[in-house]
Design an enzyme around this catalytic site. Structure first.
Site, mmCIF file in Angstrom:
data_model
loop_
_atom_site.group_PDB
_atom_site.id
_atom_site.type_symbol
_atom_site.label_atom_id
_atom_site.label_comp_id
_atom_site.label_asym_id
_atom_site.label_seq_id
_atom_site.Cartn_x
_atom_site.Cartn_y
_atom_site.Cartn_z
ATOM 1 N N ASN A 1 0.869 -1.188 0.000
ATOM 2 C CA ASN A 1 0.000 0.000 0.000
ATOM 3 C C ASN A 1 0.898 1.228 0.000
ATOM 4 O O ASN A 1 1.503 1.549 1.021
ATOM 5 C CB ASN A 1 -0.886 -0.033 1.259
ATOM 6 C CG ASN A 1 -1.682 1.251 1.437
ATOM 7 O OD1 ASN A 1 -1.805 2.050 0.517
ATOM 8 N ND2 ASN A 1 -2.229 1.435 2.638
ATOM 9 N N TRP A 2 0.969 1.884 -1.143
ATOM 10 C CA TRP A 2 1.856 3.051 -1.255
ATOM 11 C C TRP A 2 1.286 4.293 -0.584
ATOM 12 O O TRP A 2 1.965 5.301 -0.456
ATOM 13 C CB TRP A 2 2.133 3.352 -2.740
ATOM 14 C CG TRP A 2 3.225 2.504 -3.325
ATOM 15 C CD1 TRP A 2 3.631 1.267 -2.917
ATOM 16 C CD2 TRP A 2 4.052 2.855 -4.441
ATOM 17 N NE1 TRP A 2 4.659 0.815 -3.704
ATOM 18 C CE2 TRP A 2 4.933 1.770 -4.653
ATOM 19 C CE3 TRP A 2 4.134 3.953 -5.291
ATOM 20 C CZ2 TRP A 2 5.888 1.771 -5.676
ATOM 21 C CZ3 TRP A 2 5.085 3.950 -6.319
ATOM 22 C CH2 TRP A 2 5.950 2.879 -6.493
ATOM 23 N N LYS A 3 0.008 4.235 -0.212
ATOM 24 C CA LYS A 3 -0.663 5.409 0.375
ATOM 25 C C LYS A 3 -0.472 6.615 -0.566
ATOM 26 O O LYS A 3 -0.405 6.429 -1.776
ATOM 27 C CB LYS A 3 -0.130 5.685 1.779
ATOM 28 C CG LYS A 3 -0.135 4.444 2.651
ATOM 29 C CD LYS A 3 0.150 4.736 4.093
ATOM 30 C CE LYS A 3 0.274 3.442 4.860
ATOM 31 N NZ LYS A 3 0.288 3.640 6.298
ATOM 32 N N HIS B 1 -9.397 1.171 5.270
ATOM 33 C CA HIS B 1 -8.095 1.335 5.936
ATOM 34 C C HIS B 1 -8.284 2.306 7.106
ATOM 35 O O HIS B 1 -9.074 3.251 7.026
ATOM 36 C CB HIS B 1 -7.066 1.879 4.937
ATOM 37 C CG HIS B 1 -5.666 1.836 5.463
ATOM 38 N ND1 HIS B 1 -5.183 2.758 6.367
ATOM 39 C CD2 HIS B 1 -4.653 0.975 5.233
ATOM 40 C CE1 HIS B 1 -3.928 2.461 6.661
ATOM 41 N NE2 HIS B 1 -3.580 1.376 5.986
ATOM 42 N N GLU C 1 -6.621 4.694 8.076
ATOM 43 C CA GLU C 1 -6.378 6.104 7.750
ATOM 44 C C GLU C 1 -7.601 6.741 7.101
ATOM 45 O O GLU C 1 -7.800 7.953 7.185
ATOM 46 C CB GLU C 1 -5.127 6.218 6.863
ATOM 47 C CG GLU C 1 -3.870 5.985 7.684
ATOM 48 C CD GLU C 1 -2.674 5.484 6.912
ATOM 49 O OE1 GLU C 1 -2.679 5.529 5.666
ATOM 50 O OE2 GLU C 1 -1.722 5.016 7.567
ATOM 51 N N GLU D 1 -5.028 -5.001 10.898
ATOM 52 C CA GLU D 1 -3.988 -3.988 11.069
ATOM 53 C C GLU D 1 -4.219 -3.236 12.383
ATOM 54 O O GLU D 1 -5.031 -2.295 12.429
ATOM 55 C CB GLU D 1 -4.046 -2.985 9.913
ATOM 56 C CG GLU D 1 -3.795 -3.604 8.560
ATOM 57 C CD GLU D 1 -3.228 -2.579 7.589
ATOM 58 O OE1 GLU D 1 -2.182 -2.865 7.019
ATOM 59 O OE2 GLU D 1 -3.815 -1.502 7.443
ATOM 60 N N GLY E 1 3.076 1.937 10.836
ATOM 61 C CA GLY E 1 4.097 2.970 10.679
ATOM 62 C C GLY E 1 4.859 3.301 11.948
ATOM 63 O O GLY E 1 5.569 4.305 11.998
ATOM 64 N N SER F 1 3.869 -2.459 10.318
ATOM 65 C CA SER F 1 5.319 -2.524 10.496
ATOM 66 C C SER F 1 5.933 -3.854 10.053
ATOM 67 O O SER F 1 6.882 -4.350 10.675
ATOM 68 C CB SER F 1 5.694 -2.204 11.952
ATOM 69 O OG SER F 1 5.298 -0.887 12.280
ATOM 70 N N GLY G 1 2.920 -1.208 4.268
ATOM 71 C CA GLY G 1 2.924 0.209 3.932
ATOM 72 C C GLY G 1 4.326 0.677 3.579
ATOM 73 O O GLY G 1 4.810 0.490 2.463
ATOM 74 N N GLY G 2 5.021 1.252 4.549
ATOM 75 C CA GLY G 2 6.329 1.865 4.320
ATOM 76 C C GLY G 2 7.321 0.985 3.570
ATOM 77 O O GLY G 2 8.025 1.459 2.668
HETATM 78 C C1 PEP Z 1 -0.546 0.134 6.301
HETATM 79 O O1 PEP Z 1 -0.716 1.351 6.348
HETATM 80 O O2 PEP Z 1 -1.385 -0.580 5.755
HETATM 81 C C2 PEP Z 1 0.656 -0.404 6.927
HETATM 82 C C3 PEP Z 1 0.632 -1.641 7.298
HETATM 83 O O3 PEP Z 1 1.720 0.448 7.094
HETATM 84 P P1 PEP Z 1 3.212 0.073 7.632
HETATM 85 O O4 PEP Z 1 3.605 -1.222 6.975
HETATM 86 O O5 PEP Z 1 4.046 1.215 7.226
HETATM 87 O O6 PEP Z 1 3.078 -0.106 9.116
#
Ligand code: PEP
Length: 256
Positions: A13-15, A99, A101, A169, A175, A214, A235-236
């Site tokens: 997920n590049w957001k 999600h 966010e 999640e 993050g 993470s 994500g990241g």
């Molecule tokens: C996400 O936002 O879906 C996520 C899992 O982010 P990260 O891997 O950066 O924690």
């Protein structure tokens, strides 16, 4: 216990990150995946302005592509929104829905998420429905209650044979570098599996349940070995091909 083990899905997920120049990262992921045999299914969800470009650039690759949200209606006066049918028209296969966010930043409710899930299925997309508790809920022992409520409210009553994916999640793990213990993850995933099996029978038994929060190359193998963890939502660590490939390669049994 699930009747058959679902194929592992590694989803990035590049957001709201990335420019056209970053399509080279997707190309590198594609090349890395091409060089593996018996690897997981790999999905990239770039922001909307890169989705069509990525799909067109990688049309011969093994990668799948998805969006990060959709509107519940097919067309209409909804400035700034994009429908599931439009995403399908681009060649997307998946869409991330609910999600945290979006639930937090856009006040999305369970019933809005449910309407979007129905729209995704209507358009032939596979929805990835996100659930997860806040840090406070986790501390107060409210994780199961929160996730049950989200599953009840965000999933349509009837899904038939339609494929869907759940991503657990914990909001406090996104993050932050914090990750639940393997036991905490196993307990939540077992609970989700039970609810899905009760509601959707065989479809629920074989639905992929992803862990997200993470996930990095250094912890992917351990997290993905937990029972009922059928993949990761990343994500990241999905933004750089080397990191994302590190996670993918933790699930590869053989190199081509
Ligand atoms: C996400 O936002 O879906 C996520 C899992 O982010 P990260 O891997 O950066 O924690």
């Amino acid at each position: 216990m699930p009747k058959s083990t679902p194929k592992t899905l590694i989803a990035g997920n590049w957001k709201m990150n990335g420019r056209r120049e970053n399509l080279s990262e997707i190309k590198s992921v594609s090349e890395g995946v091409q060089a593996t045999k018996q690897g997981p299914e790999v999905l990239v969800c770039p922001p909307a302005h890169l989705l069509g470009l990525a799909i067109d650039a990688e049309k011969d690759s093994q990668l799948h592509f998805g969006a990060q949200d959709c509107h519940a209606e097919e067309d209409g006066a909804y400035t700034g929104d994009i429908s599931a049918e439009m995403l399908a028209d681009l060649g997307a296969k998946y869409v991330i829905l609910g999600h945290s966010e979006r639930r937090q930043g856009h006040n999305e409710t369970d019933s809005q998420v449910r309407a979007k899930v129905k729209a995704a299925v209507r358009a032939g997309l596979i929805p990835i429905i996100c659930v997860g508790e806040t840090a406070g809920e986790q501390t107060r022992g409210r994780t199961v209650a929160r996730i049950s409520r989200q599953l009840n409210g965000s999933l349509p009553e009837v899904l038939g044979e339609a494929r869907f994916v759940i991503a657990y999640e914990p909001i406090w793990a996104i993050g932050t570098g914090l990750v639940p213990t393997p036991k905490q993850i196993a307990d939540v995933h077992a609970m989700i599996r039970g609810r899905l099996s009760d509601r959707f029978g065989t479809n629920g038994e074989t639905t992929q349940i992803l862990y997200g929060g993470s996930v990095k190359p250094g912890n992917a193998a351990e997290l993905l070995a937990i029972e009922n963890v059928n993949g990761a939502l990343v994500g990241g660590a999905s933004l750089k091909a080397t990191d994302f490939l590190g996670i993918i390669q933790s699930q590869v049994s053989e190199v081509a």
